[in-house]
Design a protein around this motif. Sequence first.
Motif, PDB file in Angstrom:
ATOM      1  N   SER A 106       4.141  -1.379  -6.759  1.00 57.21           N
ATOM      2  CA  SER A 106       3.483  -0.868  -5.536  1.00 57.21           C
ATOM      3  C   SER A 106       3.901  -1.609  -4.270  1.00 57.21           C
ATOM      4  O   SER A 106       3.258  -1.463  -3.212  1.00 57.21           O
ATOM      5  CB  SER A 106       1.949  -0.903  -5.649  1.00 57.21           C
TER       6      SER A 106
ATOM      7  N   LYS B 122      -8.275  -8.160  -9.554  1.00 62.01           N
ATOM      8  CA  LYS B 122      -7.276  -7.082  -9.449  1.00 62.01           C
ATOM      9  C   LYS B 122      -7.127  -6.355 -10.785  1.00 62.01           C
ATOM     10  O   LYS B 122      -7.048  -5.131 -10.848  1.00 62.01           O
ATOM     11  CB  LYS B 122      -5.918  -7.676  -9.055  1.00 62.01           C
TER      12      LYS B 122
ATOM     13  N   GLU C  13      -0.183  -8.976   1.473  1.00 59.87           N
ATOM     14  CA  GLU C  13       0.684  -7.935   0.932  1.00 59.87           C
ATOM     15  C   GLU C  13       0.038  -6.572   1.191  1.00 59.87           C
ATOM     16  O   GLU C  13      -1.160  -6.391   0.998  1.00 59.87           O
ATOM     17  CB  GLU C  13       0.932  -8.091  -0.571  1.00 59.87           C
TER      18      GLU C  13
ATOM     19  N   LEU D 213      -1.148  -8.243  -9.947  1.00 60.67           N
ATOM     20  CA  LEU D 213      -2.191  -8.159 -10.975  1.00 60.67           C
ATOM     21  C   LEU D 213      -2.382  -9.521 -11.639  1.00 60.67           C
ATOM     22  O   LEU D 213      -2.474  -9.626 -12.863  1.00 60.67           O
ATOM     23  CB  LEU D 213      -1.822  -7.092 -12.008  1.00 60.67           C
TER      24      LEU D 213
ATOM     25  N   GLU E 111      -3.818  -7.057   0.328  1.00 58.42           N
ATOM     26  CA  GLU E 111      -4.210  -8.106  -0.616  1.00 58.42           C
ATOM     27  C   GLU E 111      -3.995  -9.477   0.023  1.00 58.42           C
ATOM     28  O   GLU E 111      -2.914  -9.722   0.582  1.00 58.42           O
ATOM     29  CB  GLU E 111      -3.343  -8.046  -1.869  1.00 58.42           C
TER      30      GLU E 111
ATOM     31  N   LYS F 200       7.684 -10.887  -6.073  1.00 58.98           N
ATOM     32  CA  LYS F 200       6.222 -10.871  -6.081  1.00 58.98           C
ATOM     33  C   LYS F 200       5.700 -10.827  -7.506  1.00 58.98           C
ATOM     34  O   LYS F 200       6.321 -10.250  -8.397  1.00 58.98           O
ATOM     35  CB  LYS F 200       5.687  -9.672  -5.299  1.00 58.98           C
TER      36      LYS F 200
HETATM   37  O1  0L1 Z   1       0.536  -6.805  -5.923  1.00 56.21           O
HETATM   38  C1  0L1 Z   1      -0.266  -6.321  -6.737  1.00 56.21           C
HETATM   39  O2  0L1 Z   1      -1.161  -6.983  -7.287  1.00 56.21           O
HETATM   40  C2  0L1 Z   1      -0.176  -4.859  -7.037  1.00 56.21           C
HETATM   41  C3  0L1 Z   1       0.359  -4.622  -8.387  1.00 56.21           C
HETATM   42  C4  0L1 Z   1       0.435  -3.141  -8.681  1.00 56.21           C
HETATM   43  C5  0L1 Z   1      -0.855  -2.503  -8.955  1.00 56.21           C
HETATM   44  C6  0L1 Z   1      -1.504  -1.918  -7.753  1.00 56.21           C
HETATM   45  O3  0L1 Z   1      -0.929  -1.046  -7.095  1.00 56.21           O
HETATM   46  O4  0L1 Z   1      -2.647  -2.286  -7.484  1.00 56.21           O
END
Ligand code: 0L1
Length: 262
Positions: free
Chosen positions: A162, A70, A140, A65, A107, A62
């Motif tokens: 995350s 984001k 996600e 950000l 997301e 993956k």
């Molecule tokens: O998948 C993401 O965009 C999350 C990246 C980590 C940051 C978060 O927890 O938002």
Amino acid sequence: MALTQDTIARLAEHLETCELQARDTPKITDEHPDMDWDDAYAVQDAILARKLARGARVVGLKAGLTSHAKMKQMGVDTPVFGFLVDGFSVPEGGTVQTRELIHPKVEPEIAFVLKHALKGPGCHIGAVLAATDFVLPGIEVIDSRYRDFKFDLKSVVADNTSASRFVVGGRALRPEGVDLRTVGIVLEKNGQPVALGAGAAVLGHPAAAIAMLANHLGRRGQEIPAGSLILSGGVTEAVAVAAGDHVCLRVQGMGSVSLRFA
Ligand code: 0L1
Ligand code: MG
């Protein structure tokens, strides 16, 4: 690297235990302010090694950000990369148990599946599209192990960005069958639209996130293997979810994919 192998192993055990027991923790750079990028990815690698030793299988990668929405939401300015294992995968229309998670958010993403391996440096959007078998909608579920999602980038990398759960589904399209910059997405929670966007929100073109991942791995002497599924990053801000919620992502021309939270 600033951390010893013992410290890296201890941090990996700590973060993975938080994940498995759905417990939060202060960010690890509070105790280790000197941690560098190599340390952060070494902690992530050690978490993966722990999972593989228990029989897990890597099913994808993956990028996170990757959109300004984001980055602004989390107060950071650089994409990050992580891994997906089989235990994170939820079937289309399936249910996520919120008691297994700390504070989940969803997301809307575009997922890529590669027919050829990709290796940086020098990987670009054209190479990604040429290596892509198909693209499809994905949701996600992120669940930072850090209290109140308060972290810095190195702590996030160590925490496998995350990563928690994901679902892909809808209609898979060949990359030449869709303009991924202008493709529209609608994320619905309990039947109401809660986030809207277009593919270009991800670094101008979601394939750019895959190229960045290939270049990142290339610097580490690795590649994205053929057959990989890759989540290219949230098109919009992440949306908090709780038990009882139903989430559906609709992507123009690519159908929909959904998840339920119990
Ligand atoms: O998948 C993401 O965009 C999350 C990246 C980590 C940051 C978060 O927890 O938002
Ligand atoms: Mg994501």
